[in-house]
Design a protein around this motif. Structure first.
Motif, PDB file in Angstrom:
ATOM      1  N   LEU A  30       8.821   7.530  -7.360  1.00  0.00           N
ATOM      2  CA  LEU A  30       7.366   7.590  -7.297  1.00  0.00           C
ATOM      3  C   LEU A  30       6.749   6.204  -7.145  1.00  0.00           C
ATOM      4  O   LEU A  30       5.792   6.018  -6.378  1.00  0.00           O
ATOM      5  CB  LEU A  30       6.822   8.281  -8.552  1.00  0.00           C
ATOM      6  CG  LEU A  30       7.094   9.786  -8.641  1.00  0.00           C
ATOM      7  CD1 LEU A  30       6.801  10.308 -10.040  1.00  0.00           C
ATOM      8  CD2 LEU A  30       6.261  10.544  -7.599  1.00  0.00           C
ATOM      9  N   LEU A  31       7.282   5.225  -7.853  1.00  0.00           N
ATOM     10  CA  LEU A  31       6.767   3.862  -7.731  1.00  0.00           C
ATOM     11  C   LEU A  31       7.043   3.297  -6.335  1.00  0.00           C
ATOM     12  O   LEU A  31       6.184   2.632  -5.740  1.00  0.00           O
ATOM     13  CB  LEU A  31       7.385   2.969  -8.799  1.00  0.00           C
ATOM     14  CG  LEU A  31       6.955   3.262 -10.240  1.00  0.00           C
ATOM     15  CD1 LEU A  31       7.740   2.393 -11.213  1.00  0.00           C
ATOM     16  CD2 LEU A  31       5.464   3.061 -10.431  1.00  0.00           C
ATOM     17  N   ASP A  36       2.918  -0.285  -1.354  1.00  0.00           N
ATOM     18  CA  ASP A  36       2.984  -0.544   0.086  1.00  0.00           C
ATOM     19  C   ASP A  36       3.516  -1.941   0.410  1.00  0.00           C
ATOM     20  O   ASP A  36       3.713  -2.281   1.571  1.00  0.00           O
ATOM     21  CB  ASP A  36       1.627  -0.329   0.745  1.00  0.00           C
ATOM     22  CG  ASP A  36       0.512  -1.125   0.080  1.00  0.00           C
ATOM     23  OD1 ASP A  36       0.802  -1.912  -0.854  1.00  0.00           O
ATOM     24  OD2 ASP A  36      -0.647  -0.966   0.489  1.00  0.00           O
ATOM     25  N   THR A  37       3.738  -2.759  -0.626  1.00  0.00           N
ATOM     26  CA  THR A  37       4.313  -4.092  -0.426  1.00  0.00           C
ATOM     27  C   THR A  37       5.242  -4.400  -1.593  1.00  0.00           C
ATOM     28  O   THR A  37       5.116  -3.815  -2.673  1.00  0.00           O
ATOM     29  CB  THR A  37       3.226  -5.184  -0.372  1.00  0.00           C
ATOM     30  OG1 THR A  37       2.593  -5.268  -1.659  1.00  0.00           O
ATOM     31  CG2 THR A  37       2.181  -4.877   0.701  1.00  0.00           C
ATOM     32  N   ALA A  40       3.210  -5.293  -4.587  1.00  0.00           N
ATOM     33  CA  ALA A  40       2.608  -4.152  -5.268  1.00  0.00           C
ATOM     34  C   ALA A  40       3.640  -3.435  -6.126  1.00  0.00           C
ATOM     35  O   ALA A  40       3.353  -3.009  -7.254  1.00  0.00           O
ATOM     36  CB  ALA A  40       2.005  -3.193  -4.252  1.00  0.00           C
ATOM     37  N   LEU A  41       4.862  -3.304  -5.613  1.00  0.00           N
ATOM     38  CA  LEU A  41       5.924  -2.668  -6.385  1.00  0.00           C
ATOM     39  C   LEU A  41       6.247  -3.483  -7.633  1.00  0.00           C
ATOM     40  O   LEU A  41       6.459  -2.925  -8.711  1.00  0.00           O
ATOM     41  CB  LEU A  41       7.170  -2.508  -5.520  1.00  0.00           C
ATOM     42  CG  LEU A  41       8.378  -1.871  -6.201  1.00  0.00           C
ATOM     43  CD1 LEU A  41       8.048  -0.464  -6.704  1.00  0.00           C
ATOM     44  CD2 LEU A  41       9.571  -1.830  -5.254  1.00  0.00           C
ATOM     45  N   ALA A  42       6.279  -4.790  -7.486  1.00  0.00           N
ATOM     46  CA  ALA A  42       6.545  -5.655  -8.639  1.00  0.00           C
ATOM     47  C   ALA A  42       5.472  -5.475  -9.706  1.00  0.00           C
ATOM     48  O   ALA A  42       5.768  -5.386 -10.908  1.00  0.00           O
ATOM     49  CB  ALA A  42       6.616  -7.112  -8.189  1.00  0.00           C
TER      50      ALA A  42
END
Length: 262
Positions: A30-31, A36-37, A40-42
């Motif tokens: 889900l994460l 989208d980058t 952002a995931l970090a």
């Protein structure tokens, strides 16, 4: 020194599992889908590891097969509340007049809108953030969302004309709030959790109001813990309501319905 950021799904799953996330694989997927980058995931991962609810990070929660928008600070709909939706739908007739109190994100209201095709449908909550969230979720469903305490903000001409009152009111005893998971007690509004000394203070007020706002033969449906059901039924009896209890062991859920005599 901060732990290095995971560079692939296996590393992300390990990071989440190490932080105590029981469903680490699902959360990782889900994460990954939400970001989208890499930056952002970090950010999402660090916030999740720090204890922020997954649903607040994603901006939505799954409930009764529906995607419900949730915002920071708003109560996250629990899977167990599906029993409340089932119990409420089972006791009411066609095209009912329905009000959902303590509506939070409006998840229960949305689910009932799809199940019942109500002729009137409204929701209410005392928390402005919850009201804003519920209005997003109920847009286009011909339902009004009121801000205020229980029945107080409802139109007076609805008094005595409701077929169904639903309330997922707070029922955690005050002393037990501090023992709740950090995701709830630190990130959801206290007013959505604290049910008073024995957990039933708000539900007693809901029941007292229901005796005036329900039509004769109408029903109240609420969620409660299994250990509180007998005390709540006694309170309903004292008000002249006719209670019935439903348990679901798989959901670890208890719902109480009560009929206002005709």
């Amino acid at each position: 020194m901060a732990a290095p950021f995971p560079t692939g799904r296996p590393a992300l799953v390990h990071r989440l599992r190490t932080a105590g996330c029981v469903y680490a694989e699902d959360e990782a997927d889900l994460l990954l889908a939400a970001a989208d980058t890499p930056a952002a995931l970090a950010d999402l991962t660090e916030r999740r590891v720090a204890g922020e609810p997954l649903e607040h990070l994603l901006g939505w929660a799954e409930f009764c097969g529906l995607r419900i928008a949730v915002a920071a600070g708003v109560f996250v709909p629990r899977g167990r509340t599906a029993l409340l939706v089932e119990a409420a739908a089972a006791v009411t007739g066609p095209r009912p007049a329905v009000v959902d109190l303590c509506c939070g994100s409006g998840a229960t209201t949305v689910a009932l809108a799809h199940r019942l095709a109500p002729r009137w449908l409204a929701a209410a909550d005392i928390d402005p953030a919850a009201v804003a969230c519920a209005r997003r979720n109920l847009a286009g469903l011909a339902a009004e969302v009121f801000e205020g305490d229980l029945f107080a903000p409802l139109p007076p001409h609805w008094r005595g004309r409701l077929d169904l009152v639903v309330a997922n009111a707070p029922y955690v005893p005050t002393a037990a709030v501090a023992l709740m998971p950090a995701e709830a007690r630190l990130h959801e509004a206290p007013v959505a959790l604290d049910g008073g000394p024995d957990g039933l203070a708000v539900l007693r007020r809901v029941a007292a109001g229901a005796t005036r706002w329900l039509a004769p033969g109408g029903h109240l449906a609420v969620e409660v813990s299994a250990g509180q059901a007998d005390a709540l039924c006694a309170a309903f009896d004292a008000l002249g309501l006719e209670p019935s209890v439903r348990h679901d062991e798989d959901l670890d859920a208890t719902a109480v319905t009560a009929r206002r005599p005709a």
